[in-house]
Design an enzyme around this catalytic site. Structure first.
Site, PDB file in Angstrom:
ATOM      1  N   ASP A  12       0.827  -1.212   0.000  1.00 58.89           N
ATOM      2  CA  ASP A  12       0.000   0.000   0.000  1.00 58.89           C
ATOM      3  C   ASP A  12       0.862   1.263   0.000  1.00 58.89           C
ATOM      4  O   ASP A  12       1.960   1.271   0.565  1.00 58.89           O
ATOM      5  CB  ASP A  12      -0.903  -0.026   1.245  1.00 58.89           C
ATOM      6  N   HIS A  29       2.840   3.336  -9.008  1.00 62.11           N
ATOM      7  CA  HIS A  29       2.645   1.902  -9.272  1.00 62.11           C
ATOM      8  C   HIS A  29       3.877   1.308  -9.971  1.00 62.11           C
ATOM      9  O   HIS A  29       4.275   0.183  -9.700  1.00 62.11           O
ATOM     10  CB  HIS A  29       1.399   1.680 -10.127  1.00 62.11           C
ATOM     11  N   LEU A 123      10.802 -20.869  -4.087  1.00 62.94           N
ATOM     12  CA  LEU A 123       9.770 -19.980  -3.533  1.00 62.94           C
ATOM     13  C   LEU A 123       8.443 -20.139  -4.284  1.00 62.94           C
ATOM     14  O   LEU A 123       8.430 -20.160  -5.515  1.00 62.94           O
ATOM     15  CB  LEU A 123      10.246 -18.525  -3.674  1.00 62.94           C
TER      16      LEU A 123
HETATM   17  C1  FPP Z   1      -1.805   0.263  -3.285  1.00 63.55           C
HETATM   18  O1  FPP Z   1      -1.362   1.575  -3.401  1.00 63.55           O
HETATM   19  C2  FPP Z   1      -1.310  -0.565  -4.368  1.00 63.55           C
HETATM   20  C3  FPP Z   1      -2.093  -1.140  -5.318  1.00 63.55           C
HETATM   21  C4  FPP Z   1      -3.543  -0.988  -5.408  1.00 63.55           C
HETATM   22  C5  FPP Z   1      -1.534  -1.975  -6.358  1.00 63.55           C
HETATM   23  C6  FPP Z   1      -0.270  -2.710  -6.074  1.00 63.55           C
HETATM   24  C7  FPP Z   1       0.515  -2.751  -7.305  1.00 63.55           C
HETATM   25  C8  FPP Z   1       1.859  -2.757  -7.394  1.00 63.55           C
HETATM   26  C9  FPP Z   1       2.753  -2.864  -6.239  1.00 63.55           C
HETATM   27  C10 FPP Z   1       2.555  -2.649  -8.677  1.00 63.55           C
HETATM   28  C11 FPP Z   1       1.932  -3.361  -9.763  1.00 63.55           C
HETATM   29  C12 FPP Z   1       2.231  -4.777  -9.793  1.00 63.55           C
HETATM   30  C13 FPP Z   1       1.431  -5.683 -10.376  1.00 63.55           C
HETATM   31  C14 FPP Z   1       1.941  -7.072 -10.541  1.00 63.55           C
HETATM   32  C15 FPP Z   1       0.078  -5.360 -10.833  1.00 63.55           C
HETATM   33  P1  FPP Z   1      -2.458   2.728  -3.549  1.00 63.55           P
HETATM   34  O2  FPP Z   1      -2.583   3.051  -4.985  1.00 63.55           O
HETATM   35  O3  FPP Z   1      -3.723   2.328  -2.877  1.00 63.55           O
HETATM   36  O4  FPP Z   1      -1.745   3.885  -2.769  1.00 63.55           O
HETATM   37  P2  FPP Z   1      -2.452   5.068  -1.959  1.00 63.55           P
HETATM   38  O5  FPP Z   1      -3.263   4.425  -0.847  1.00 63.55           O
HETATM   39  O6  FPP Z   1      -1.289   5.853  -1.431  1.00 63.55           O
HETATM   40  O7  FPP Z   1      -3.291   5.833  -2.926  1.00 63.55           O
END
Ligand code: FPP
Length: 239
Positions: A12, A29, A123
Protein backbone atom coordinates in the site's frame (compact mmCIF):
# COMPACT_ATOMS: atom_id res chain seq x y z
CA UNK A 1 10.88 -19.54 16.65
CA UNK A 2 11.56 -20.68 13.11
CA UNK A 3 11.35 -18.38 10.10
CA UNK A 4 7.86 -17.69 8.77
CA UNK A 5 6.83 -20.24 6.14
CA UNK A 6 4.46 -17.82 4.54
CA UNK A 7 4.66 -14.03 4.39
CA UNK A 8 1.80 -12.06 2.83
CA UNK A 9 2.09 -8.40 1.94
CA UNK A 10 -0.47 -5.65 1.34
CA UNK A 11 1.54 -3.34 -0.89
CA UNK A 12 0.00 0.00 0.00
CA UNK A 13 0.99 3.62 -0.55
CA UNK A 14 1.97 3.79 -4.22
CA UNK A 15 -0.32 6.77 -4.79
CA UNK A 16 0.91 8.71 -1.76
CA UNK A 17 4.53 7.95 -2.69
CA UNK A 18 3.89 9.51 -6.11
CA UNK A 19 1.96 12.47 -4.70
CA UNK A 20 4.79 13.28 -2.28
CA UNK A 21 7.04 13.62 -5.33
CA UNK A 22 4.60 15.56 -7.47
CA UNK A 23 4.30 12.58 -9.82
CA UNK A 24 1.22 10.91 -11.32
CA UNK A 25 -0.16 7.86 -9.47
CA UNK A 26 1.00 5.66 -12.36
CA UNK A 27 4.59 6.52 -11.43
CA UNK A 28 3.92 5.21 -7.92
CA UNK A 29 2.64 1.90 -9.27
CA UNK A 30 5.65 1.64 -11.58
CA UNK A 31 8.00 2.20 -8.65
CA UNK A 32 5.90 -0.31 -6.72
CA UNK A 33 6.64 -2.91 -9.36
CA UNK A 34 10.37 -2.44 -8.71
CA UNK A 35 9.82 -2.97 -4.98
CA UNK A 36 7.80 -6.09 -5.81
CA UNK A 37 10.67 -7.49 -7.90
CA UNK A 38 13.19 -6.72 -5.13
CA UNK A 39 10.99 -8.37 -2.53
CA UNK A 40 10.55 -11.56 -4.55
CA UNK A 41 14.32 -11.83 -4.98
CA UNK A 42 14.92 -11.18 -1.28
CA UNK A 43 12.32 -13.70 -0.13
CA UNK A 44 13.88 -16.32 -2.44
CA UNK A 45 17.36 -15.63 -1.05
CA UNK A 46 16.07 -15.81 2.52
CA UNK A 47 14.55 -19.22 1.83
CA UNK A 48 10.97 -18.16 2.57
CA UNK A 49 8.75 -20.94 1.15
CA UNK A 50 5.62 -18.85 0.38
CA UNK A 51 5.23 -15.16 -0.46
CA UNK A 52 1.81 -13.69 -1.24
CA UNK A 53 1.46 -10.22 -2.76
CA UNK A 54 -1.85 -8.34 -2.98
CA UNK A 55 -1.55 -6.82 -6.46
CA UNK A 56 -5.17 -6.00 -7.37
CA UNK A 57 -8.23 -6.29 -5.18
CA UNK A 58 -11.76 -7.00 -6.35
CA UNK A 59 -12.57 -3.50 -5.06
CA UNK A 60 -9.85 -1.82 -7.15
CA UNK A 61 -12.20 -1.80 -10.18
CA UNK A 62 -13.77 1.30 -8.65
CA UNK A 63 -10.62 3.33 -9.40
CA UNK A 64 -10.53 5.59 -12.48
CA UNK A 65 -10.42 3.56 -15.68
CA UNK A 66 -6.98 4.84 -16.59
CA UNK A 67 -5.56 3.64 -13.27
CA UNK A 68 -7.16 0.20 -13.62
CA UNK A 69 -5.67 0.02 -17.07
CA UNK A 70 -2.22 1.03 -15.70
CA UNK A 71 -2.37 -1.77 -13.13
CA UNK A 72 -3.44 -4.33 -15.75
CA UNK A 73 -0.58 -3.11 -17.93
CA UNK A 74 1.92 -3.56 -15.11
CA UNK A 75 0.76 -7.11 -14.48
CA UNK A 76 1.22 -7.92 -18.16
CA UNK A 77 4.64 -6.24 -18.16
CA UNK A 78 5.66 -8.16 -15.06
CA UNK A 79 4.69 -11.55 -16.45
CA UNK A 80 6.06 -10.91 -19.94
CA UNK A 81 9.37 -9.53 -18.69
CA UNK A 82 9.98 -11.55 -15.55
CA UNK A 83 8.44 -14.96 -16.09
CA UNK A 84 11.54 -16.50 -17.71
CA UNK A 85 13.75 -15.26 -14.86
CA UNK A 86 11.31 -16.45 -12.20
CA UNK A 87 11.30 -19.87 -13.85
CA UNK A 88 15.12 -19.91 -13.96
CA UNK A 89 15.15 -19.06 -10.26
CA UNK A 90 12.92 -22.10 -9.58
CA UNK A 91 9.99 -19.87 -8.45
CA UNK A 92 6.53 -21.45 -8.63
CA UNK A 93 3.82 -18.92 -9.47
CA UNK A 94 0.26 -19.31 -8.13
CA UNK A 95 -2.56 -16.88 -8.75
CA UNK A 96 -5.47 -16.38 -6.35
CA UNK A 97 -8.60 -14.37 -7.09
CA UNK A 98 -11.37 -14.51 -9.66
CA UNK A 99 -10.32 -15.09 -13.24
CA UNK A 100 -13.78 -14.27 -14.53
CA UNK A 101 -13.99 -10.60 -15.36
CA UNK A 102 -10.35 -10.40 -16.39
CA UNK A 103 -9.42 -9.77 -20.02
CA UNK A 104 -8.62 -12.84 -22.08
CA UNK A 105 -4.98 -11.90 -22.64
CA UNK A 106 -4.46 -11.47 -18.89
CA UNK A 107 -6.12 -14.81 -18.14
CA UNK A 108 -3.82 -16.40 -20.72
CA UNK A 109 -0.72 -14.87 -19.14
CA UNK A 110 -1.75 -15.96 -15.65
CA UNK A 111 -2.29 -19.50 -16.87
CA UNK A 112 1.02 -19.46 -18.73
CA UNK A 113 2.85 -18.38 -15.56
CA UNK A 114 1.24 -21.13 -13.48
CA UNK A 115 1.76 -23.83 -16.09
CA UNK A 116 5.37 -23.00 -16.87
CA UNK A 117 6.43 -22.84 -13.21
CA UNK A 118 4.04 -25.44 -11.77
CA UNK A 119 6.74 -28.02 -11.05
CA UNK A 120 9.29 -25.62 -9.58
CA UNK A 121 10.38 -26.31 -6.03
CA UNK A 122 11.74 -22.97 -4.78
CA UNK A 123 9.77 -19.98 -3.53
CA UNK A 124 6.02 -20.17 -4.19
CA UNK A 125 5.00 -16.70 -5.30
CA UNK A 126 1.27 -16.20 -4.82
CA UNK A 127 -0.14 -13.20 -6.67
CA UNK A 128 -3.53 -12.07 -5.42
CA UNK A 129 -5.13 -10.52 -8.49
CA UNK A 130 -8.79 -9.54 -8.73
CA UNK A 131 -8.83 -11.00 -5.25
CA UNK A 132 -11.30 -10.37 -2.44
CA UNK A 133 -11.59 -12.63 0.56
CA UNK A 134 -15.37 -12.47 0.93
CA UNK A 135 -15.74 -13.40 -2.71
CA UNK A 136 -13.31 -16.31 -2.24
CA UNK A 137 -15.18 -17.59 0.84
CA UNK A 138 -18.53 -17.18 -0.92
CA UNK A 139 -17.31 -19.25 -3.87
CA UNK A 140 -16.06 -21.94 -1.47
CA UNK A 141 -19.44 -22.07 0.30
CA UNK A 142 -21.25 -22.29 -3.04
CA UNK A 143 -19.05 -25.26 -4.02
CA UNK A 144 -19.79 -26.96 -0.71
CA UNK A 145 -23.52 -26.44 -1.15
CA UNK A 146 -23.34 -27.83 -4.66
CA UNK A 147 -21.46 -30.89 -3.35
CA UNK A 148 -24.05 -31.41 -0.61
CA UNK A 149 -26.93 -31.06 -3.10
CA UNK A 150 -25.27 -33.53 -5.46
CA UNK A 151 -24.84 -35.97 -2.57
CA UNK A 152 -21.04 -35.97 -2.97
CA UNK A 153 -20.70 -34.95 0.69
CA UNK A 154 -23.09 -34.62 3.63
CA UNK A 155 -23.75 -31.65 5.89
CA UNK A 156 -21.45 -33.20 8.51
CA UNK A 157 -18.58 -32.96 6.00
CA UNK A 158 -18.82 -29.17 6.02
CA UNK A 159 -15.83 -28.57 8.31
CA UNK A 160 -13.24 -25.81 8.54
CA UNK A 161 -10.86 -28.08 6.63
CA UNK A 162 -13.45 -28.60 3.89
CA UNK A 163 -13.82 -24.83 3.55
CA UNK A 164 -10.03 -24.29 3.49
CA UNK A 165 -9.71 -26.95 0.80
CA UNK A 166 -12.11 -25.04 -1.44
CA UNK A 167 -10.46 -21.65 -1.11
CA UNK A 168 -8.12 -20.37 -3.81
CA UNK A 169 -5.33 -20.93 -1.28
CA UNK A 170 -5.96 -24.69 -0.95
CA UNK A 171 -2.56 -26.40 -0.33
CA UNK A 172 -0.97 -23.10 0.68
CA UNK A 173 -0.24 -22.80 4.42
CA UNK A 174 -1.91 -19.93 6.28
CA UNK A 175 0.29 -16.82 6.42
CA UNK A 176 2.46 -16.61 9.54
CA UNK A 177 3.11 -12.95 8.95
CA UNK A 178 1.08 -10.28 7.20
CA UNK A 179 2.80 -6.99 6.43
CA UNK A 180 1.02 -3.84 5.31
CA UNK A 181 2.95 -0.76 4.26
CA UNK A 182 1.92 2.91 4.30
CA UNK A 183 0.72 3.05 7.92
CA UNK A 184 -2.85 1.89 7.25
CA UNK A 185 -3.95 -0.71 9.78
CA UNK A 186 -6.60 -2.86 8.20
CA UNK A 187 -6.94 -6.07 6.18
CA UNK A 188 -9.05 -4.66 3.32
CA UNK A 189 -10.68 -7.98 2.45
CA UNK A 190 -7.33 -9.82 2.23
CA UNK A 191 -7.00 -13.44 3.42
CA UNK A 192 -9.70 -13.02 6.09
CA UNK A 193 -10.08 -16.76 6.71
CA UNK A 194 -6.40 -17.57 6.42
CA UNK A 195 -5.29 -14.75 8.76
CA UNK A 196 -6.93 -16.30 11.87
CA UNK A 197 -3.57 -16.69 13.66
CA UNK A 198 -1.28 -14.51 11.58
CA UNK A 199 1.05 -11.98 13.13
CA UNK A 200 0.51 -8.47 11.76
CA UNK A 201 3.05 -5.77 11.03
CA UNK A 202 2.11 -2.31 9.88
CA UNK A 203 5.07 -0.40 8.52
CA UNK A 204 5.01 3.35 7.97
CA UNK A 205 6.97 3.31 4.69
CA UNK A 206 5.15 3.53 1.36
CA UNK A 207 5.35 0.38 -0.76
CA UNK A 208 7.77 1.76 -3.41
CA UNK A 209 10.28 2.39 -0.59
CA UNK A 210 10.04 -1.17 0.73
CA UNK A 211 13.39 -2.94 0.48
CA UNK A 212 14.91 -6.27 1.54
CA UNK A 213 16.06 -4.58 4.77
CA UNK A 214 12.41 -3.98 5.71
CA UNK A 215 11.66 -7.63 5.02
CA UNK A 216 14.63 -8.77 7.12
CA UNK A 217 13.58 -6.45 9.98
CA UNK A 218 10.00 -7.71 9.84
CA UNK A 219 11.25 -11.30 10.09
CA UNK A 220 13.44 -10.31 13.05
CA UNK A 221 10.44 -8.75 14.82
CA UNK A 222 8.40 -11.85 14.00
CA UNK A 223 10.94 -13.94 15.92
CA UNK A 224 10.26 -11.84 19.02
CA UNK A 225 6.49 -12.40 18.87
CA UNK A 226 4.99 -15.13 20.97
CA UNK A 227 2.39 -17.16 19.11
CA UNK A 228 -0.04 -19.09 21.25
CA UNK A 229 -2.75 -20.07 18.73
CA UNK A 230 -5.39 -19.68 21.43
CA UNK A 231 -3.43 -21.71 24.00
CA UNK A 232 -1.13 -20.59 26.82
CA UNK A 233 2.66 -20.53 26.82
CA UNK A 234 4.76 -23.18 28.55
CA UNK A 235 5.95 -20.76 31.31
CA UNK A 236 2.38 -19.99 32.34
CA UNK A 237 1.65 -23.71 32.61
CA UNK A 238 4.70 -24.12 34.91
CA UNK A 239 3.53 -21.37 37.33
C1 FPP B 1 -1.80 0.26 -3.29
O1 FPP B 1 -1.36 1.58 -3.40
C2 FPP B 1 -1.31 -0.57 -4.37
C3 FPP B 1 -2.09 -1.14 -5.32
C4 FPP B 1 -3.54 -0.99 -5.41
C5 FPP B 1 -1.53 -1.97 -6.36
C6 FPP B 1 -0.27 -2.71 -6.07
C7 FPP B 1 0.52 -2.75 -7.30
C8 FPP B 1 1.86 -2.76 -7.39
C9 FPP B 1 2.75 -2.86 -6.24
C10 FPP B 1 2.56 -2.65 -8.68
C11 FPP B 1 1.93 -3.36 -9.76
C12 FPP B 1 2.23 -4.78 -9.79
C13 FPP B 1 1.43 -5.68 -10.38
C14 FPP B 1 1.94 -7.07 -10.54
C15 FPP B 1 0.08 -5.36 -10.83
P1 FPP B 1 -2.46 2.73 -3.55
O2 FPP B 1 -2.58 3.05 -4.98
O3 FPP B 1 -3.72 2.33 -2.88
O4 FPP B 1 -1.74 3.89 -2.77
P2 FPP B 1 -2.45 5.07 -1.96
O5 FPP B 1 -3.26 4.43 -0.85
O6 FPP B 1 -1.29 5.85 -1.43
O7 FPP B 1 -3.29 5.83 -2.93
Amino acid sequence: MSNPSHIAIIMDGNGRWAKARGLPRAAGHKAGLEALRDTIRAAGKMGIPFLTLFAFSSENWSRPRSEVSDLMGLLKLFIRRDLAELHRENVRVRIIGEREGLAKDIRGLLMEAETLTGRNTGLTLVIAFNYGSRNEITRAVQQLLADVSAGVITQADVTAEAISARLDTADIPDPDLIIRTSGEMRLSNFLLWQAAYSEFMFLPCYWPDFRSTHLAEAIETFHMRERRFGGVNQQEIAL
